[in-house]
Design an enzyme around this catalytic site. Structure first.
Site, short mmCIF file in Angstrom:
data_model
loop_
_atom_site.label_atom_id
_atom_site.label_comp_id
_atom_site.label_asym_id
_atom_site.label_seq_id
_atom_site.Cartn_x
_atom_site.Cartn_y
_atom_site.Cartn_z
N ILE A 98 1.02 -1.07 0.02
CA ILE A 98 -0.07 -0.03 -0.01
C ILE A 98 0.85 1.13 0.08
O ILE A 98 2.09 1.29 0.70
CB ILE A 98 -0.98 -0.04 1.19
N HIS A 114 -1.51 -11.80 7.64
CA HIS A 114 -0.25 -12.37 7.22
C HIS A 114 -0.12 -13.69 7.88
O HIS A 114 0.06 -13.86 9.43
CB HIS A 114 1.03 -11.47 7.66
C1 GRF Z 1 -3.44 -15.58 3.02
O1 GRF Z 1 -2.58 -16.81 3.54
C2 GRF Z 1 -3.13 -14.38 3.70
O2 GRF Z 1 -2.77 -14.57 5.13
C3 GRF Z 1 -2.19 -13.81 2.86
O3 GRF Z 1 -2.81 -14.18 1.48
C4 GRF Z 1 -3.12 -15.40 1.62
C5 GRF Z 1 -4.56 -15.22 0.85
O4 GRF Z 1 -5.49 -16.27 0.75
N1 GRF Z 1 -1.99 -12.45 3.05
P1 GRF Z 1 -6.83 -16.14 0.21
O5 GRF Z 1 -6.80 -15.58 -1.02
O6 GRF Z 1 -7.79 -15.44 1.20
O7 GRF Z 1 -7.32 -17.86 0.05
#
Ligand code: GRF
Length: 192
Positions: A98, A114
């Site tokens: 961002i 995360h």
């Molecule tokens: C997740 O593991 C999240 O923690 C990370 O990106 C991934 C996204 O997964 N930031 P999704 O697209 O919600 O299945």
């Protein structure tokens, strides 16, 4: 009631789980989803299962370069956020850093999930790197977004164990289950 927008680039499983839990949020209303990836399955799933939620595709314009490109992209996102009277933004697998345009408009109002116990394993492929490290205590973090890569103030963390028998797929599946319950729980608390 405060409006929140979700931003996602990938598969969108967190978006789906947030929408499935939206009734519990009480003070927050998920108003729309913004994606930069036309291939995201969310463009098929949302109209089918959550027709009341608008989903917008906002891709960067390749005529611009570097910081100009990010600014122009974020200005178009900002316009959509304003039109939808959005007060909070939750990133759910949004694959871009961002920039100052969005951060200045939403100070401490953009959050991210995360898949590691930050500050461990910031950035891409966090599950893979955590798994490769062999450490037994792993987890998921929800944090405010700042200009850095997964460096903002931590809001919540939840641990999960790596079992000796885990394949990478087992490990990620366990982590995702933690994500799917932690993110809605944090959004429920956030507006209060
Ligand atoms: C997740 O593991 C999240 O923690 C990370 O990106 C991934 C996204 O997964 N930031 P999704 O697209 O919600 O299945």
């Amino acid at each position: 009631m405060k409006n929140i927008a979700l931003m996602a680039s990938g598969e969108g499983t967190n978006v789906i789980h947030l929408l499935e839990n939206q009734k519990t949020f009480e003070l927050l209303k998920i108003k729309c989803v913004i994606s930069d990836n036309p291939q995201s399955p969310l463009f098929e799933r949302l109209p089918k299962y959550f027709p009341e939620i608008d989903i917008y595709l906002v891709e960067p314009n390749s005529h611009f370069k570097g910081s100009e490109k990010k600014r122009e992209h974020e200005e178009r996102i900002l316009q959509l956020l304003a039109e939808n009277q959005i007060e909070w933004v939750a990133l759910a697998g949004y694959m871009r850093l961002i920039g100052p345009t969005l951060l200045a408009a939403y100070p401490k109002k953009i959050i991210n999930i995360h898949p590691s116990l930050l500050p461990q394993f910031p950035g891409l492929h966090a599950y893979e790197r955590a798994y490769e490290s062999g450490q037994l205590n792993n987890g998921v973090t929800i944090h405010y977004v700042d200009e850095g890569m997964d460096t903002g103030e931590i809001i919540a963390q939840e641990s999960f164990a790596r079992l000796a028998s885990d394949t990478l797929a087992d490990f990620i599946a366990r982590g995702k289950r933690v994500e799917w319950q932690l993110y809605p729980a944090v959004l429920k608390r956030l507006a209060t």
